[in-house]
Design an enzyme around this catalytic site. Structure first.
Site, PDB file in Angstrom:
ATOM      1  N   SER A  55      12.176  45.554  39.966  1.00 41.24           N
ATOM      2  CA  SER A  55      12.160  44.347  38.908  1.00 41.24           C
ATOM      3  C   SER A  55      13.215  43.307  39.642  1.00 41.24           C
ATOM      4  CB  SER A  55      12.859  44.907  37.793  1.00 41.24           C
ATOM      5  OG  SER A  55      11.882  45.648  37.119  1.00 41.24           O
ATOM      6  N   GLY A 238       9.016  38.970  37.715  1.00 41.66           N
ATOM      7  CA  GLY A 238       8.089  37.861  37.441  1.00 41.66           C
ATOM      8  C   GLY A 238       7.931  37.554  36.216  1.00 41.66           C
ATOM      9  N   CYS A 264      10.577  47.260  29.562  1.00 37.88           N
ATOM     10  CA  CYS A 264      10.783  45.935  30.257  1.00 37.88           C
ATOM     11  C   CYS A 264       9.581  44.957  30.602  1.00 37.88           C
ATOM     12  CB  CYS A 264      11.467  46.263  31.524  1.00 37.88           C
ATOM     13  SG  CYS A 264      12.545  44.914  32.176  1.00 37.88           S
ATOM     14  N   ASN A 306      17.551  44.789  32.762  1.00 38.26           N
ATOM     15  CA  ASN A 306      17.209  43.806  34.041  1.00 38.26           C
ATOM     16  C   ASN A 306      16.082  43.252  33.690  1.00 38.26           C
ATOM     17  OD1 ASN A 306      16.669  42.433  36.321  1.00 38.26           O
ATOM     18  ND2 ASN A 306      15.672  44.399  37.479  1.00 38.26           N
ATOM     19  N   GLY A 308      14.808  38.645  32.996  1.00 35.65           N
ATOM     20  CA  GLY A 308      14.954  37.367  32.820  1.00 35.65           C
ATOM     21  C   GLY A 308      14.188  36.560  31.952  1.00 35.65           C
ATOM     22  N   HIS A 354      16.064  49.739  29.789  1.00 34.54           N
ATOM     23  CA  HIS A 354      15.693  50.864  30.790  1.00 34.54           C
ATOM     24  C   HIS A 354      16.270  52.152  30.217  1.00 34.54           C
ATOM     25  CE1 HIS A 354      13.972  48.567  34.108  1.00 34.54           C
ATOM     26  NE2 HIS A 354      14.629  47.506  33.389  1.00 34.54           N
ATOM     27  N   GLU A 356      15.563  55.105  31.184  1.00 24.39           N
ATOM     28  CA  GLU A 356      15.598  56.188  32.128  1.00 24.39           C
ATOM     29  C   GLU A 356      17.038  55.999  32.754  1.00 24.39           C
ATOM     30  OE1 GLU A 356      15.056  52.546  34.320  1.00 24.39           O
ATOM     31  OE2 GLU A 356      13.897  53.120  32.751  1.00 24.39           O
TER      32      GLU A 356
END
Length: 380
Positions: A55, A238, A264, A306, A308, A354, A356
């Site tokens: 990512s 992206g 995510c 994580n 944006g 996340h 995990e």
């Protein structure tokens, strides 16, 4: 372009932001030049997992923790087959790694993989700048790549923006593979790889799930060829606004009412499939200390992030979609960003973070059990 040079720690380097702000320091890792979106990660540990997270493709990651590299680099903690960040920024690199599993130093691994970095700069000032101005394009230049600042700034400003970038196919597997269940096999899951981290199928395998990891270009026929009890859409890099293919694929899964879980990028894909929009955050959420409330239980969790981009969905009302009623299930307590979605009339949910979390925390690991419960309910 990078060139590997021993003695990089003594080589001058400069970080140039697209708004003209510059930071001068020393080369760290490979010597040369690199470009990407400058973002900051607030994790105090887990840098190896961060660097190998797909990512982070095309991003220059700023570590807010002052000293990085203390535990070196081992051969067990990678989340993928390579480092994906385009550049790495640290304040005080550890002189000597100290961990019984370490095989080499962090800067040696950055150099080995051709990742250009910079050290010895005021990362606190840089982070404050990014918080105030937002994530932005940047370049790191060291050795022979250093030139006059106007020239370097022009090169940075010529780089593409992250908004509108389609990157998930760059990082996804090209061939399908299987992660076998640990112990007795209870379920089969088709996992669409949009930038999947290695710990994700492992967390499912621990729960008796055989995971078929499929390329981002997989079709509905590919998914149902493995006779899945559930379908998973992974994290990835992206702009989700470019991901029309994954949105169409998830729509096909929702139409068949197969139990579905997204993480995510997968959360953003579910948002789009339900008819919600997405938008770019000013500076995003990155790190392993982000507070999120699970609205279905009221519990507050510390979570790993994580991202944006985020889903634009109403926080305080149930929405009608073509797949039934949907609601925001999780919310970030720092800024009220949507951190999870769930359908109320069929078995589908997602989270923006996340669970995990190989480097921790593990507050949200129960979400894999929630996925198992959906599959159990559908089977019953």
């Amino acid at each position: 372009m990078t060139t590997s040079t021993r003695g990089a720690a003594k080589t001058p380097a400069v970080l140039v932001l697209e708004d003209g702000r510059t930071f001068r320091g020393r080369a760290y890792g490979a010597v040369g030049e690199t470009f990407g979106e400058a973002v900051f990660s607030t994790g105090m540990t887990g840098y190896q997992e961060t660097l190998t997270d797909p990512s982070y493709d095309r991003q220059i990651v700023v570590a807010t923790a002052p000293q990085i590299g203390n535990t070196g680099w081992n051969d067990e903690d990678d989340e993928s087959g390579r480092i994906w960040v385009s550049g790495y920024v640290v304040r005080d690199p550890a002189r000597v790694p100290s961990n019984w599993r370490a095989k080499r130093s962090l800067d040696d691994e950055l150099e080995r993989q051709g990742v250009v970095g910079i050290s010895g700069i005021d990362t606190r000032a840089l982070t404050r700048h990014l918080r105030e101005r937002g994530s932005m394009r940047a370049g790191i230049f060291s050795g022979a790549a250093v030139a006059a600042e106007p020239e370097l700034l022009a090169r940075v400003q010529a780089q593409p923006h992250m908004k509108g970038a389609s990157l998930y196919e760059e990082v996804a597997t090209k061939e399908a593979y299987v992660v076998p269940a640990v112990g007795e096999k209870k379920f089969t899951v088709a996992a669409v790889d949009l930038g999947i981290k290695g710990m994700t199928p492992h967390r499912m395998a621990e729960r008796g799930i055989e995971v078929h990891v499929l390329p981002a270009t997989a079709t509905a026929d590919d998914i149902y060829a493995v006779s899945p009890d559930g379908v998973f859409f992974s994290n990835g890099p992206g702009d989700p606004a470019t991901a029309d293919g994954p949105v169409a694929l998830m729509t096909a899964v929702l139409e068949r009412r197969t139990p579905l879980f997204g993480i995510c990028f997968g959360n953003q894909i579910l948002g789009r499939a339900l008819g919600f929009g997405t938008y770019k955050l000013k500076y995003g959420h990155r790190g392993i200390n982000q507070p999120v409330q699970d609205r279905t239980t009221g519990k507050v969790e510390v979570t790993a992030h994580n991202h944006g981009f985020a889903v634009d969905a109403p926080l305080d009302q149930v929405s009608d979609t073509k797949f039934g009623r949907a609601e925001v299930s999780h919310v970030c307590l720092n800024d009220d960003v949507v951190e999870g979605l769930q359908l109320l009339d069929q078995p589908a949910f997602s989270v923006q973070y996340h669970p995990e979390a190989a480097a921790g925390p593990h507050d949200a690991a129960y979400l894999f059990d929630r996925f198992v419960s959906l599959m159990e309910g559908q089977r019953a």
